[in-house]
Design an enzyme around this catalytic site. Structure first.
Site, PDB file in Angstrom:
ATOM      1  N   ASN A   1      -5.848   2.854 -12.240  1.00  0.00           N
ATOM      2  CA  ASN A   1      -4.807   1.928 -11.791  1.00  0.00           C
ATOM      3  C   ASN A   1      -3.450   2.561 -12.078  1.00  0.00           C
ATOM      4  O   ASN A   1      -3.332   3.418 -12.961  1.00  0.00           O
ATOM      5  CB  ASN A   1      -4.921   0.594 -12.534  1.00  0.00           C
TER       6      ASN A   1
ATOM      7  N   HIS B   1       0.568   1.399 -12.948  1.00  0.00           N
ATOM      8  CA  HIS B   1       1.338   0.233 -13.398  1.00  0.00           C
ATOM      9  C   HIS B   1       2.800   0.643 -13.564  1.00  0.00           C
ATOM     10  O   HIS B   1       3.083   1.720 -14.113  1.00  0.00           O
ATOM     11  CB  HIS B   1       0.762  -0.278 -14.727  1.00  0.00           C
TER      12      HIS B   1
ATOM     13  N   GLY C   1       0.776  -1.242   0.000  1.00  0.00           N
ATOM     14  CA  GLY C   1       0.000   0.000   0.000  1.00  0.00           C
ATOM     15  C   GLY C   1       0.800   1.280   0.000  1.00  0.00           C
ATOM     16  O   GLY C   1       0.302   2.319   0.448  1.00  0.00           O
ATOM     17  N   SER C   2       2.013   1.254  -0.558  1.00  0.00           N
ATOM     18  CA  SER C   2       2.819   2.479  -0.494  1.00  0.00           C
ATOM     19  C   SER C   2       2.230   3.591  -1.369  1.00  0.00           C
ATOM     20  O   SER C   2       2.300   4.773  -1.012  1.00  0.00           O
ATOM     21  CB  SER C   2       4.280   2.200  -0.862  1.00  0.00           C
ATOM     22  N   ASN C   3       1.641   3.232  -2.506  1.00  0.00           N
ATOM     23  CA  ASN C   3       0.998   4.264  -3.330  1.00  0.00           C
ATOM     24  C   ASN C   3      -0.178   4.882  -2.596  1.00  0.00           C
ATOM     25  O   ASN C   3      -0.378   6.097  -2.618  1.00  0.00           O
ATOM     26  CB  ASN C   3       0.527   3.668  -4.664  1.00  0.00           C
TER      27      ASN C   3
ATOM     28  N   MET D   1      -4.422  -7.077  -6.639  1.00  0.00           N
ATOM     29  CA  MET D   1      -3.894  -8.175  -7.456  1.00  0.00           C
ATOM     30  C   MET D   1      -4.987  -9.018  -8.114  1.00  0.00           C
ATOM     31  O   MET D   1      -4.794 -10.213  -8.321  1.00  0.00           O
ATOM     32  CB  MET D   1      -2.982  -9.066  -6.594  1.00  0.00           C
ATOM     33  N   ARG D   2      -6.112  -8.405  -8.421  1.00  0.00           N
ATOM     34  CA  ARG D   2      -7.172  -9.159  -9.080  1.00  0.00           C
ATOM     35  C   ARG D   2      -7.608  -8.448 -10.342  1.00  0.00           C
ATOM     36  O   ARG D   2      -7.605  -7.220 -10.386  1.00  0.00           O
ATOM     37  CB  ARG D   2      -8.393  -9.270  -8.162  1.00  0.00           C
TER      38      ARG D   2
HETATM   39  C1  GRF Z   1       3.118  -0.803  -7.652  1.00  0.00           C
HETATM   40  O1  GRF Z   1       4.346  -1.024  -8.271  1.00  0.00           O
HETATM   41  C2  GRF Z   1       2.045  -0.540  -8.681  1.00  0.00           C
HETATM   42  O2  GRF Z   1       2.525   0.087  -9.816  1.00  0.00           O
HETATM   43  C3  GRF Z   1       1.570  -1.936  -9.020  1.00  0.00           C
HETATM   44  O3  GRF Z   1       1.628  -2.642  -7.816  1.00  0.00           O
HETATM   45  C4  GRF Z   1       2.589  -2.052  -6.950  1.00  0.00           C
HETATM   46  C5  GRF Z   1       1.857  -1.717  -5.696  1.00  0.00           C
HETATM   47  O4  GRF Z   1       2.726  -1.239  -4.709  1.00  0.00           O
HETATM   48  N1  GRF Z   1       0.258  -1.911  -9.607  1.00  0.00           N
HETATM   49  P1  GRF Z   1       2.128  -0.580  -3.390  1.00  0.00           P
HETATM   50  O5  GRF Z   1       1.204  -1.622  -2.772  1.00  0.00           O
HETATM   51  O6  GRF Z   1       1.399   0.654  -3.789  1.00  0.00           O
HETATM   52  O7  GRF Z   1       3.321  -0.315  -2.529  1.00  0.00           O
END
Ligand code: GRF
Length: 188
Positions: free
Chosen positions: A103, A105, A11-13, A86-87
């Site tokens: 999303n 990526h 969940g860092s984003n 992840m789905r």
């Molecule tokens: C990130 O690299 C994002 O681009 C991809 O999954 C990863 C999620 O990382 N879709 P986080 O959970 O946000 O740290």
């Protein structure tokens, strides 16, 4: 802008986006955090006092999605953000949500969709990769591109060092796109 966030992992984003909301640099509100398992993202939501829900018990994708849709009926929201979820969402689900789904990526799409995008970039030998924020449709990593940020691949990069530098850009880019949607600079 009332946001529902979906995630499965660290969940860092999401944390970066939430930090911007808390500091007032992003005019939005997280109304719910949804995960398919107990995850760091859910732990963070608990710690921050955010509404959250884990959907881990189900037998089919349809049932899983129906449960989420049912729950979301009681949550007013304007935008869904996927942050390491992840789905793959079914087209029925995407239609039923009736709001934009974003999303992020870790590659410059349409290059390197799917898992291990950073590893794919290294293996291919590209010199520039990056990250993409896009709308979600029924094609994996295939929806309309809203913004991209380039990251140079260094000769001595490993999957880890490259991922780390891309992630720094992801953390900026995702909030920038949401801000532009809030300010109607990006129309969806
Ligand atoms: C990130 O690299 C994002 O681009 C991809 O999954 C990863 C999620 O990382 N879709 P986080 O959970 O946000 O740290």
């Amino acid at each position: 802008m009332r946001i529902v966030a979906f995630g499965s992992g660290r969940g860092s984003n999401f944390k970066a986006i939430h930090a911007n909301i808390k500091s007032g640099t992003l005019q939005a509100k997280i109304v719910s955090v949804i995960s398919d398992k107990e995850s760091a993202m859910i732990e963070y939501a608990k710690k921050e006092g955010l509404e959250h829900k884990v959907f881990s018990i189900y037998s089919t994708r349809n049932e899983h999605e129906d449960r989420i849709l049912n729950y979301l009926k009681s949550v007013g929201f304007d935008l869904v953000i996927l942050a390491g979820y992840m789905r793959i969402l079914s087209s029925n689900f995407i239609t039923a949500i009736e709001k934009p789904i974003l999303n992020i990526h870790p590659s410059l799409l349409p290059s390197f969709p799917g898992l291990h995008a950073q590893r794919q970039a290294l293996e291919y030998g590209v010199k520039i990769t990056g990250c993409t924020v896009h709308l979600v449709n029924e094609i994996m990593d295939g929806g309309r591109i809203l913004a991209q940020r380039a990251v140079e691949v260094r000769d001595n990069d490993t999957e880890e060092t490259l991922s780390q530098r891309i992630l720094q850009q992801e953390h900026r880019l995702y909030s920038e796109v949401i801000r532009k949607i809030v300010q109607k600079e990006i129309m969806i």
